[in-house]
Write a protein that holds these residues in place. Structure first.
Motif, PDB file in Angstrom:
ATOM      1  N   GLU A 268     -27.493  -9.597  18.492  1.00  0.00           N
ATOM      2  CA  GLU A 268     -26.498  -9.502  17.433  1.00  0.00           C
ATOM      3  C   GLU A 268     -27.198  -9.951  16.151  1.00  0.00           C
ATOM      4  N   ARG A 269     -26.978  -9.223  15.072  1.00  0.00           N
ATOM      5  CA  ARG A 269     -27.681  -9.531  13.825  1.00  0.00           C
ATOM      6  C   ARG A 269     -26.717 -10.100  12.793  1.00  0.00           C
ATOM      7  N   ASP A 270     -27.175 -11.145  12.109  1.00  0.00           N
ATOM      8  CA  ASP A 270     -26.430 -11.709  10.984  1.00  0.00           C
ATOM      9  C   ASP A 270     -27.442 -11.945   9.863  1.00  0.00           C
ATOM     10  N   GLY A 271     -27.581 -10.962   8.978  1.00  0.00           N
ATOM     11  CA  GLY A 271     -28.596 -11.048   7.942  1.00  0.00           C
ATOM     12  C   GLY A 271     -29.973 -11.012   8.563  1.00  0.00           C
ATOM     13  N   GLU A 272     -30.777 -12.056   8.314  1.00  0.00           N
ATOM     14  CA  GLU A 272     -32.114 -12.121   8.901  1.00  0.00           C
ATOM     15  C   GLU A 272     -32.142 -12.904  10.213  1.00  0.00           C
ATOM     16  N   ASP A 273     -30.993 -13.457  10.643  1.00  0.00           N
ATOM     17  CA  ASP A 273     -30.921 -14.197  11.908  1.00  0.00           C
ATOM     18  C   ASP A 273     -30.519 -13.272  13.052  1.00  0.00           C
ATOM     19  N   LEU A 274     -31.067 -13.551  14.232  1.00  0.00           N
ATOM     20  CA  LEU A 274     -30.738 -12.788  15.430  1.00  0.00           C
ATOM     21  C   LEU A 274     -30.164 -13.727  16.491  1.00  0.00           C
ATOM     22  N   TYR A 275     -29.242 -13.191  17.304  1.00  0.00           N
ATOM     23  CA  TYR A 275     -28.600 -13.963  18.373  1.00  0.00           C
ATOM     24  C   TYR A 275     -28.741 -13.191  19.683  1.00  0.00           C
ATOM     25  N   CYS A 276     -29.052 -13.904  20.757  1.00  0.00           N
ATOM     26  CA  CYS A 276     -29.137 -13.250  22.064  1.00  0.00           C
ATOM     27  C   CYS A 276     -28.719 -14.233  23.151  1.00  0.00           C
ATOM     28  N   GLU A 277     -28.503 -13.715  24.358  1.00  0.00           N
ATOM     29  CA  GLU A 277     -28.152 -14.537  25.514  1.00  0.00           C
ATOM     30  C   GLU A 277     -29.191 -14.338  26.607  1.00  0.00           C
ATOM     31  N   VAL A 313     -27.308 -23.686  23.012  1.00  0.00           N
ATOM     32  CA  VAL A 313     -28.037 -22.758  22.150  1.00  0.00           C
ATOM     33  C   VAL A 313     -29.348 -23.391  21.704  1.00  0.00           C
ATOM     34  N   MET A 314     -30.430 -22.640  21.847  1.00  0.00           N
ATOM     35  CA  MET A 314     -31.736 -23.045  21.340  1.00  0.00           C
ATOM     36  C   MET A 314     -32.043 -22.261  20.069  1.00  0.00           C
ATOM     37  N   HIS A 315     -32.604 -22.932  19.091  1.00  0.00           N
ATOM     38  CA  HIS A 315     -32.901 -22.301  17.808  1.00  0.00           C
ATOM     39  C   HIS A 315     -34.413 -22.161  17.666  1.00  0.00           C
ATOM     40  N   LEU A 316     -34.873 -20.928  17.640  1.00  0.00           N
ATOM     41  CA  LEU A 316     -36.304 -20.658  17.509  1.00  0.00           C
ATOM     42  C   LEU A 316     -36.584 -20.277  16.062  1.00  0.00           C
ATOM     43  N   ARG A 317     -37.171 -21.194  15.304  1.00  0.00           N
ATOM     44  CA  ARG A 317     -37.389 -21.006  13.873  1.00  0.00           C
ATOM     45  C   ARG A 317     -38.393 -19.878  13.603  1.00  0.00           C
ATOM     46  N   GLY A 318     -38.037 -19.037  12.654  1.00  0.00           N
ATOM     47  CA  GLY A 318     -38.950 -17.991  12.211  1.00  0.00           C
ATOM     48  C   GLY A 318     -39.101 -16.829  13.161  1.00  0.00           C
ATOM     49  N   ARG A 319     -38.283 -16.764  14.221  1.00  0.00           N
ATOM     50  CA  ARG A 319     -38.384 -15.673  15.187  1.00  0.00           C
ATOM     51  C   ARG A 319     -37.369 -14.561  14.926  1.00  0.00           C
ATOM     52  N   GLY A 320     -36.673 -14.648  13.782  1.00  0.00           N
ATOM     53  CA  GLY A 320     -35.724 -13.592  13.426  1.00  0.00           C
ATOM     54  C   GLY A 320     -36.410 -12.484  12.643  1.00  0.00           C
ATOM     55  N   SER A 329     -38.967 -15.856   7.384  1.00  0.00           N
ATOM     56  CA  SER A 329     -38.124 -15.057   8.271  1.00  0.00           C
ATOM     57  C   SER A 329     -36.932 -15.877   8.729  1.00  0.00           C
ATOM     58  N   GLY A 330     -35.954 -15.195   9.277  1.00  0.00           N
ATOM     59  CA  GLY A 330     -34.791 -15.858   9.834  1.00  0.00           C
ATOM     60  C   GLY A 330     -35.116 -16.458  11.200  1.00  0.00           C
ATOM     61  N   ASP A 331     -34.085 -16.910  11.883  1.00  0.00           N
ATOM     62  CA  ASP A 331     -34.264 -17.581  13.169  1.00  0.00           C
ATOM     63  C   ASP A 331     -33.695 -16.745  14.307  1.00  0.00           C
ATOM     64  N   LEU A 332     -34.162 -17.038  15.500  1.00  0.00           N
ATOM     65  CA  LEU A 332     -33.622 -16.445  16.718  1.00  0.00           C
ATOM     66  C   LEU A 332     -32.842 -17.531  17.454  1.00  0.00           C
ATOM     67  N   HIS A 333     -31.549 -17.280  17.680  1.00  0.00           N
ATOM     68  CA  HIS A 333     -30.672 -18.248  18.339  1.00  0.00           C
ATOM     69  C   HIS A 333     -30.402 -17.753  19.763  1.00  0.00           C
ATOM     70  N   VAL A 334     -30.823 -18.557  20.743  1.00  0.00           N
ATOM     71  CA  VAL A 334     -30.753 -18.149  22.148  1.00  0.00           C
ATOM     72  C   VAL A 334     -29.705 -18.991  22.867  1.00  0.00           C
TER      73      VAL A 334
END
Length: 381
Positions: A268-277, A313-320, A329-334
């Protein structure tokens, strides 16, 4: 980060009227028509107009005040699809809010942009399909489009070789005519394009036989476009002066490259951030270990701490995704979710039954709180 308040020279508490007055004053100073088309003036005019367009809108201003420009680009719950205004948009915004009331001031010390002469060609819109992988890196794409080009026989003039356009006798080359109308309130004078020459100031008495006086013919063009990383659906870039040629030596219009980013079912995308499960088995949650996490370009291994709770939720900085026209870059939220198998072996069943007799009940503080408990905590009760 761009400070819109500083660009307009107003305080953050400025009223809507203060913002409008400040913008009008600066727009009069930096308007391209008052600066002989200066590139510096054009850039300043676009900057202050973008600032004004954000701050005059209550919703955009609230997002900007809270999250800054990143919020407008779609991050932090902002207005996705935001982009920097180009000159055409800036001029439209200026005319939309001030219209003819500004012309007497704007052109009091200089000539008004001439409405006579050849008309510019129409803009062309190209929709560009993109994958999330292409958005993550940026990509160069090549398009083949059919455009109107100046006629190779008459050179775009529309007149048969050996002849030339003649001055329009209806408007004497002015390209416009004045019409006076009387009414109950008095006489009104309106200025309209000349009906004989369509505002060009000249007429063609011997049209070119190849283009029939139009001054242009359709041709095929191959255009390379470098698409920046981080773009989103609905955003676009403007290729100035590459569109259709105008009739009878008129300047070319623009090409608008509109982006259409396909959805990636993993995110799921929110601007430059990405979300996944990511689904994880019970042993991994309890004992910890390495798990595979999807990224736009593949997968990465992430260490899961022991005692991780399902839903954490884990936040991976710069992985978006990269920020458009920005750095980083944005972040990847897992979100880690417990996976429950549909079927298990007899050995697994025996082990789980054994585990059930050994497992302790969750402590009171670990149990989820009800709605009213949360409300009492929030109210300090």
């Amino acid at each position: 980060m761009t400070d819109y308040y500083r660009l307009l020279g107003v305080e953050r508490t400025a009223s809507d009227e203060d913002i409008k007055k400040a913008y009008r004053k600066l727009a009069m100073k930096w308007h391209p028509d008052k600066n002989s088309g200066s590139s510096e003036a054009e850039e300043r005019f676009k900057e202050i107009t973008e600032a004004y367009d954000v701050l005059r809108d209550a919703d955009k201003r609230a997002v900007y005040d809270r999250y800054g420009e990143a919020g407008l680009r779609g991050g932090a719950g902002g207005a996705s699809g935001f982009h920097h205004v180009d000159l055409s948009e800036a001029l439209n915004i200026f005319m939309r809010d001030f219209g003819g009331s500004a012309f007497s001031d704007l052109f009091s010390t200089g000539g008004r942009r001439q409405s006579t002469g050849p008309r510019a060609g129409q803009d062309v819109k190209i929709s560009v399909p993109l994958s999330l992988a292409e958005v993550s890196t940026g990509i160069q794409k090549t398009f083949t489009v059919k455009l109107l080009d100046p006629c190779d026989k008459c050179g775009g003039s529309g007149a048969e070789p050996g002849t030339s356009p003649q001055v329009c006798h209806t408007c004497n080359g002015a390209g416009e005519v004045r019409r006076a109308q009387r009414s109950f309130f008095g006489q009104f004078v309106s200025v309209v394009p000349c009906p004989m020459c369509s505002g060009e100031g000249s007429v063609i008495t011997a049209p070119c036989k190849k283009c029939r006086g139009e001054g242009r013919l359709r041709g095929e063009h191959t255009i390379p476009v470098q698409i920046p990383a981080g773009v989103a659906t609905g955003q676009y870039m403007t290729l100035r002066g590459l569109g259709n040629a105008g009739p009878r030596s008129g300047p070319r219009g623009d090409i608008l490259v509109v982006f259409d980013v396909a959805e990636d079912t993993r995110f799921e995308r929110d601007g430059e951030d990405l979300y996944c499960e990511v689904l994880v088995g019970y042993p991994h949650l309890v004992l910890g270990g390495d798990i595979d996490v999807p990224t736009v370009g593949g997968t990465i291994s992430v260490r899961l701490p022991a005692g991780t709770q399902s839903g954490q939720v884990m936040h991976l900085r710069g992985r978006g995704l990269p920020r458009v026209n920005g750095s980083g870059s944005g972040d990847l939220h897992v979100r880690v979710q417990l996976w429950t198998p549909d079927a298990i072996s007899r050995e697994e069943e025996e082990l789980i039954k054994r585990l059930a007799t050994l497992a302790k009940a969750p402590p009171e503080q670990a149990r989820p709180k009800g709605f009213w408990s949360k409300m009492k905590e929030a109210l300090g009760a």
